[in-house]
Design a protein around this motif. Structure first.
Motif, PDB file in Angstrom:
ATOM      1  N   MET A   1       0.851  -1.191   0.000  1.00  0.00           N
ATOM      2  CA  MET A   1       0.000   0.000   0.000  1.00  0.00           C
ATOM      3  C   MET A   1       0.890   1.246   0.000  1.00  0.00           C
ATOM      4  O   MET A   1       1.778   1.374   0.836  1.00  0.00           O
ATOM      5  N   ASN A   2       0.642   2.132  -0.966  1.00  0.00           N
ATOM      6  CA  ASN A   2       1.490   3.319  -1.055  1.00  0.00           C
ATOM      7  C   ASN A   2       1.108   4.365  -0.002  1.00  0.00           C
ATOM      8  O   ASN A   2       0.100   4.228   0.698  1.00  0.00           O
ATOM      9  N   LEU A   3       1.917   5.429   0.071  1.00  0.00           N
ATOM     10  CA  LEU A   3       1.746   6.433   1.116  1.00  0.00           C
ATOM     11  C   LEU A   3       0.393   7.151   1.035  1.00  0.00           C
ATOM     12  O   LEU A   3      -0.283   7.305   2.066  1.00  0.00           O
ATOM     13  N   PRO A   4      -0.046   7.604  -0.143  1.00  0.00           N
ATOM     14  CA  PRO A   4      -1.353   8.267  -0.189  1.00  0.00           C
ATOM     15  C   PRO A   4      -2.485   7.377   0.307  1.00  0.00           C
ATOM     16  O   PRO A   4      -3.395   7.846   1.011  1.00  0.00           O
ATOM     17  N   ASN A   5      -2.433   6.094  -0.035  1.00  0.00           N
ATOM     18  CA  ASN A   5      -3.484   5.190   0.420  1.00  0.00           C
ATOM     19  C   ASN A   5      -3.417   4.950   1.924  1.00  0.00           C
ATOM     20  O   ASN A   5      -4.456   4.805   2.587  1.00  0.00           O
ATOM     21  N   LYS A   6      -2.202   4.932   2.468  1.00  0.00           N
ATOM     22  CA  LYS A   6      -2.065   4.817   3.925  1.00  0.00           C
ATOM     23  C   LYS A   6      -2.670   6.039   4.618  1.00  0.00           C
ATOM     24  O   LYS A   6      -3.320   5.914   5.667  1.00  0.00           O
ATOM     25  N   LEU A   7      -2.458   7.208   4.023  1.00  0.00           N
ATOM     26  CA  LEU A   7      -3.048   8.429   4.586  1.00  0.00           C
ATOM     27  C   LEU A   7      -4.572   8.381   4.506  1.00  0.00           C
ATOM     28  O   LEU A   7      -5.266   8.821   5.426  1.00  0.00           O
ATOM     29  N   THR A   8      -5.087   7.832   3.414  1.00  0.00           N
ATOM     30  CA  THR A   8      -6.542   7.691   3.274  1.00  0.00           C
ATOM     31  C   THR A   8      -7.090   6.759   4.341  1.00  0.00           C
ATOM     32  O   THR A   8      -8.104   7.061   4.989  1.00  0.00           O
ATOM     33  N   VAL A   9      -6.425   5.630   4.542  1.00  0.00           N
ATOM     34  CA  VAL A   9      -6.863   4.682   5.575  1.00  0.00           C
ATOM     35  C   VAL A   9      -6.794   5.337   6.952  1.00  0.00           C
ATOM     36  O   VAL A   9      -7.685   5.149   7.791  1.00  0.00           O
ATOM     37  N   SER A  10      -5.744   6.117   7.177  1.00  0.00           N
ATOM     38  CA  SER A  10      -5.612   6.793   8.478  1.00  0.00           C
ATOM     39  C   SER A  10      -6.772   7.747   8.715  1.00  0.00           C
ATOM     40  O   SER A  10      -7.175   7.976   9.851  1.00  0.00           O
ATOM     41  N   ARG A  11      -7.334   8.298   7.621  1.00  0.00           N
ATOM     42  CA  ARG A  11      -8.454   9.217   7.775  1.00  0.00           C
ATOM     43  C   ARG A  11      -9.711   8.489   8.254  1.00  0.00           C
ATOM     44  O   ARG A  11     -10.514   9.054   8.980  1.00  0.00           O
ATOM     45  N   PHE A  12      -9.884   7.246   7.866  1.00  0.00           N
ATOM     46  CA  PHE A  12     -10.996   6.448   8.403  1.00  0.00           C
ATOM     47  C   PHE A  12     -10.829   6.269   9.910  1.00  0.00           C
ATOM     48  O   PHE A  12     -11.787   6.372  10.675  1.00  0.00           O
ATOM     49  N   VAL A  13      -9.587   5.998  10.321  1.00  0.00           N
ATOM     50  CA  VAL A  13      -9.305   5.829  11.759  1.00  0.00           C
ATOM     51  C   VAL A  13      -9.552   7.139  12.493  1.00  0.00           C
ATOM     52  O   VAL A  13     -10.179   7.172  13.561  1.00  0.00           O
ATOM     53  N   LEU A  14      -9.071   8.236  11.915  1.00  0.00           N
ATOM     54  CA  LEU A  14      -9.266   9.547  12.534  1.00  0.00           C
ATOM     55  C   LEU A  14     -10.744   9.920  12.591  1.00  0.00           C
ATOM     56  O   LEU A  14     -11.204  10.530  13.559  1.00  0.00           O
ATOM     57  N   ALA A  15     -11.500   9.538  11.563  1.00  0.00           N
ATOM     58  CA  ALA A  15     -12.945   9.802  11.568  1.00  0.00           C
ATOM     59  C   ALA A  15     -13.615   9.044  12.712  1.00  0.00           C
ATOM     60  O   ALA A  15     -14.485   9.586  13.406  1.00  0.00           O
ATOM     61  N   ALA A  16     -13.201   7.791  12.920  1.00  0.00           N
ATOM     62  CA  ALA A  16     -13.755   6.994  14.021  1.00  0.00           C
ATOM     63  C   ALA A  16     -13.397   7.617  15.372  1.00  0.00           C
ATOM     64  O   ALA A  16     -14.251   7.698  16.276  1.00  0.00           O
ATOM     65  N   LEU A  17     -12.162   8.078  15.512  1.00  0.00           N
ATOM     66  CA  LEU A  17     -11.746   8.732  16.756  1.00  0.00           C
ATOM     67  C   LEU A  17     -12.498  10.041  16.961  1.00  0.00           C
ATOM     68  O   LEU A  17     -12.891  10.372  18.086  1.00  0.00           O
ATOM     69  N   PHE A  18     -12.703  10.767  15.880  1.00  0.00           N
ATOM     70  CA  PHE A  18     -13.452  12.020  15.949  1.00  0.00           C
ATOM     71  C   PHE A  18     -14.881  11.764  16.448  1.00  0.00           C
ATOM     72  O   PHE A  18     -15.371  12.444  17.357  1.00  0.00           O
ATOM     73  N   ILE A  19     -15.530  10.775  15.854  1.00  0.00           N
ATOM     74  CA  ILE A  19     -16.903  10.447  16.257  1.00  0.00           C
ATOM     75  C   ILE A  19     -16.945  10.015  17.717  1.00  0.00           C
ATOM     76  O   ILE A  19     -17.827  10.433  18.479  1.00  0.00           O
ATOM     77  N   TRP A  20     -15.990   9.199  18.121  1.00  0.00           N
ATOM     78  CA  TRP A  20     -15.963   8.707  19.497  1.00  0.00           C
ATOM     79  C   TRP A  20     -15.781   9.854  20.492  1.00  0.00           C
ATOM     80  O   TRP A  20     -16.494   9.929  21.497  1.00  0.00           O
ATOM     81  N   THR A  21     -14.865  10.754  20.194  1.00  0.00           N
ATOM     82  CA  THR A  21     -14.622  11.861  21.129  1.00  0.00           C
ATOM     83  C   THR A  21     -15.802  12.831  21.165  1.00  0.00           C
ATOM     84  O   THR A  21     -16.035  13.490  22.180  1.00  0.00           O
ATOM     85  N   MET A  22     -16.557  12.916  20.083  1.00  0.00           N
ATOM     86  CA  MET A  22     -17.753  13.763  20.080  1.00  0.00           C
ATOM     87  C   MET A  22     -18.881  13.156  20.913  1.00  0.00           C
ATOM     88  O   MET A  22     -19.700  13.867  21.493  1.00  0.00           O
ATOM     89  N   LEU A  23     -18.922  11.843  20.976  1.00  0.00           N
ATOM     90  CA  LEU A  23     -20.029  11.156  21.650  1.00  0.00           C
ATOM     91  C   LEU A  23     -19.708  10.741  23.083  1.00  0.00           C
ATOM     92  O   LEU A  23     -20.609  10.687  23.931  1.00  0.00           O
ATOM     93  N   ALA A  24     -18.455  10.435  23.347  1.00  0.00           N
ATOM     94  CA  ALA A  24     -18.088   9.906  24.665  1.00  0.00           C
ATOM     95  C   ALA A  24     -17.965  11.039  25.687  1.00  0.00           C
ATOM     96  O   ALA A  24     -17.386  12.085  25.390  1.00  0.00           O
ATOM     97  N   PRO A  25     -18.496  10.841  26.883  1.00  0.00           N
ATOM     98  CA  PRO A  25     -18.369  11.864  27.938  1.00  0.00           C
ATOM     99  C   PRO A  25     -17.003  11.801  28.611  1.00  0.00           C
ATOM    100  O   PRO A  25     -16.855  11.349  29.744  1.00  0.00           O
ATOM    101  N   ILE A  26     -15.984  12.248  27.909  1.00  0.00           N
ATOM    102  CA  ILE A  26     -14.618  12.188  28.429  1.00  0.00           C
ATOM    103  C   ILE A  26     -14.087  13.608  28.609  1.00  0.00           C
ATOM    104  O   ILE A  26     -14.544  14.541  27.950  1.00  0.00           O
TER     105      ILE A  26
END
Length: 198
Positions: A1-26
């Motif tokens: 997997m090349n670098l741009p695709n790794k960055l794209t995959v990382s954005r899915f992870v970041l999106a999941a973290l973003f959603i979690w931090t928006m919803l979780a009472p932390i």
């Protein structure tokens, strides 16, 4: 997997973290959400730039890059509807109809692009579409700042309280209007794709 695709995959992870931090009472949840969203925005800028400059455009990137963007942006606006209506003291209200306009536009254009792909056509990005994307990102960041600044030290709160809510409210309207206009223009200019057999 090349670098741009790794960055794209990382954005899915970041999106999941973003959603979690928006919803979780932390503690500092909104600040973390702002951080993850901004990092995701940087990866979006970098993966496309690197892919084009190094000739690393792949089918995976063509499919997954816009999908990651839409998940991140649409999730953010949907979460703002919930957070602004479940917290009576919310300084900027995000109306559900505004988010419906944004999500509908994204789904319609995605469908149009899939139709174009089925006919071996590539639809170029429109100028209005680029302005739409920039306005959406600025709006989301502004809304996140408004939600996050109560978690910050008093001097920062005082600084952002003076202008951030008003700026976020104006940008929200700008984003909705540009989203609607860009979607209508895109559908009209490419109407031959879906009107030929009507």
């Amino acid at each position: 997997m090349n670098l741009p695709n790794k960055l794209t995959v990382s954005r899915f992870v970041l999106a999941a973290l973003f959603i979690w931090t928006m919803l979780a009472p932390i503690p500092y949840g909104r600040t973390l959400a702002l951080f993850f969203f901004c990092i995701a925005g940087v990866t979006d800028f970098l993966d496309g730039r690197i892919a084009r400059s190094r000739g690393l455009i792949t089918n995976f990137g063509i499919l997954m890059d816009p999908l990651a963007d839409k998940i991140l942006v649409c999730s953010a606006f949907i979460l703002f509807v919930e957070s602004s209506h479940t917290h009576p003291g919310a300084r900027v209200k995000v109306a559900a109809w505004m988010v419906i306009v944004i999500v509908t536009r994204e789904l319609a254009i995605t469908g149009l692009r899939l139709l174009a792909v089925s006919k071996n056509l590539v639809l170029a990005a429109e100028k209005f579409g680029k302005h739409k994307t920039i306005s959406q990102l600025i709006t989301i960041i502004a809304l996140l700042v408004v939600e996050a600044d109560p978690e910050w030290p008093a001097p920062l709160q005082n600084f952002f309280n003076g202008w951030a809510p008003q700026f976020a409210a104006v940008m929200l309207w700008v984003a909705v209007i540009l989203t609607a206009i860009s979607g209508l223009i895109y559908l009209w200019r490419n109407r031959a794709l879906y009107m030929e057999d009507v």
